[in-house]
Enzyme design. Structure first.
Site, PDB file in Angstrom:
ATOM      1  N   PHE A 193      61.624 124.406  38.096  1.00 57.72           N
ATOM      2  CA  PHE A 193      60.280 125.012  37.962  1.00 57.72           C
ATOM      3  C   PHE A 193      60.772 126.555  37.310  1.00 57.72           C
ATOM      4  CE2 PHE A 193      57.332 128.564  39.799  1.00 57.72           C
ATOM      5  CZ  PHE A 193      56.194 127.983  39.243  1.00 57.72           C
ATOM      6  N   SER A 201      59.705 139.204  41.427  1.00 62.14           N
ATOM      7  CA  SER A 201      58.627 139.284  42.475  1.00 62.14           C
ATOM      8  C   SER A 201      57.385 139.610  41.481  1.00 62.14           C
ATOM      9  CB  SER A 201      58.962 140.227  43.294  1.00 62.14           C
ATOM     10  OG  SER A 201      60.242 139.974  44.135  1.00 62.14           O
ATOM     11  N   THR A 257      60.635 137.563  48.680  1.00 60.91           N
ATOM     12  CA  THR A 257      61.560 138.256  49.504  1.00 60.91           C
ATOM     13  C   THR A 257      60.992 138.701  50.714  1.00 60.91           C
ATOM     14  OG1 THR A 257      60.876 140.199  48.452  1.00 60.91           O
ATOM     15  CG2 THR A 257      62.936 139.279  47.324  1.00 60.91           C
ATOM     16  N   THR A 295      66.497 126.791  39.728  1.00 63.49           N
ATOM     17  CA  THR A 295      67.014 125.902  40.420  1.00 63.49           C
ATOM     18  C   THR A 295      67.218 124.111  39.717  1.00 63.49           C
ATOM     19  OG1 THR A 295      66.683 126.890  42.365  1.00 63.49           O
ATOM     20  CG2 THR A 295      67.199 124.578  42.578  1.00 63.49           C
ATOM     21  N   GLU A 329      61.529 132.164  47.218  1.00 65.01           N
ATOM     22  CA  GLU A 329      60.069 131.857  47.627  1.00 65.01           C
ATOM     23  C   GLU A 329      59.472 133.209  48.169  1.00 65.01           C
ATOM     24  OE1 GLU A 329      58.287 129.214  47.447  1.00 65.01           O
ATOM     25  OE2 GLU A 329      59.752 127.688  47.097  1.00 65.01           O
TER      26      GLU A 329
END
Length: 384
Positions: free
Chosen positions: A122, A131, A366, A157, A364
């Protein structure tokens, strides 16, 4: 909502056995080689772990949110690298296609993701957009029946291994924020797509991230998720609660593993003629950790059940993610302390876990982003 308690229990029992007999004994190997062994990948494929959350019609298991967090409790008890390898196919790497994709896109890609034939990534975060994801700069300009993509994605990732990338790119400079962002399925090997050098991280050996770079990469318009501009990013934001609950559940599993190891060590290690578990200050650290893990587990299960019942759990998911990941960090610190000097050397798993679980408080969203989400939701609800 658990659909069939007996079936779920069979899955959890087999997963617990797999974690205990296969994954945990191979943790040091993964840490030393920085790679997931191929036989373990094949074992995970055979168990259906790449398609846990994908619908049965596409070859997945279609687990509910409550079932998913129970699975994550088990997976959290071993090195996070194993879960990370299957994680993108079950979450952010497939969710855009699943929720917004055309029928052709779903039929073509989802069965391959569910089987583990394809690994997904992704691509949202950028050097200057994390963010504040709506500020991303990667562009996608329409050119006939294609789009030309330019930009760099960071900390992606599974990027070194992925067969497809779900890429968020700005298709409109006039529409500010999320509305001008679209999602594309970009296949590995597309001309103009290259990978940066693998990131050397504090922990998570075996879980790989790197930059994904787009330089005039021509992507067919048929790869626009849903065939409509301005859709993919909005959907990704809507399902953040799912990913946050999953990470919260992983944090619970990891904390339980660390506490089990610390308790075992405290019972075996002797000082002043008796096990250190008999000293009250050690007992206090054990008790505080047990209570916090219990609280986290209850939060995660409650939020998961509410989501399965169709409730908006934005606040609950952020609460669970914030509390559970911070809890996991506190437990890790206490467990190192219980191990004493032994906790600072790699002979014991707690040294690795101490580094690994630090990431839970960052990805996912902070902890600080969760605080903002919670407070904004509170203010909005109070104002009607």
């Amino acid at each position: 909502m658990i659909r069939d308690t007996e079936t779920l229990q069979i899955l959890l029992d087999s997963l617990r056995q797999f974690v205990g007999e296969v994954l945990i004994p191979r943790e040091n190997e993964v840490a030393d080689t920085d790679a997931i062994p191929q036989d373990i990948v094949e074992h995970m494929q055979a168990m259906g772990l790449f398609g846990l959350t994908l619908p049965e019609e596409f070859g997945g298991l279609g687990v509910t949110m409550e079932e998913e967090v129970n699975i994550a409790f088990e997976l959290g008890r071993t090195s996070p690298a194993f879960r990370s390898y299957i994680g993108t196919n079950n979450g952010i790497g497939s969710i855009g296609i699943l929720l917004d994709g055309t029928a052709e896109q779903k039929q073509h890609y989802l069965p391959k993701l569910a089987s583990g034939e394809l690994l997904s990534s992704f691509c949202l975060t950028e050097p200057d957009a994390g963010s504040d994801a709506a500020s991303l700069k990667t562009s996608a300009v329409r050119d006939g029946d294609s789009y030309i993509l330019n930009g760099t994605k960071r900390f992606i990732t599974n990027a070194p291994h992925a067969g497809i990338y779900t890429v968020m790119a700005r298709t409109s400079t006039e529409i500010k924020g999320a509305g001008g962002i679209s999602a594309f399925i970009v296949e590995r090997g597309t001309p103009g797509v290259s990978l940066g050098k693998p990131d050397h991280k504090m922990g998570h050996k075996g879980a790989h991230t790197c930059d994904v770079i787009f330089e005039n990469a021509r992507v067919p318009a048929s790869q626009l998720i849903g065939g409509v501009e301005g859709v993919g990013f909005k959907t990704a934001m809507k399902v953040l609660d799912k990913g946050r609950l999953h990470i919260a559940a992983l944090s619970v599993g990891a904390a339980e593993r660390m506490l089990d190891d610390a308790l075992r060590y405290a019972l075996e290690r002797k000082q002043f003629g008796k096990p250190i578990a008999e000293f009250q200050l050690i007992q206090a650290m054990l008790a505080d950790s047990k209570a916090e893990i219990y609280a986290s587990r209850c939060m995660v299960l409650d939020a998961a059940r509410k989501r399965d019942d169709g409730h908006n759990v934005s606040t609950e998911a952020s609460c669970a993610k914030m509390f559970s990941t911070e809890m996991c960090g506190r437990v890790a610190d206490r467990c190192v302390q219980i191990h004493g000097g032994a906790g600072y050397v790699s002979e014991y798993a707690i040294e690795r876990f101490y580094r690994d679980v630090r990431l839970f408080r960052i990805y996912e969203g902070t902890t600080q982003i969760q605080q903002i989400v919670i407070a904004r939701n509170m203010i909005r609800d109070a104002q009607g």
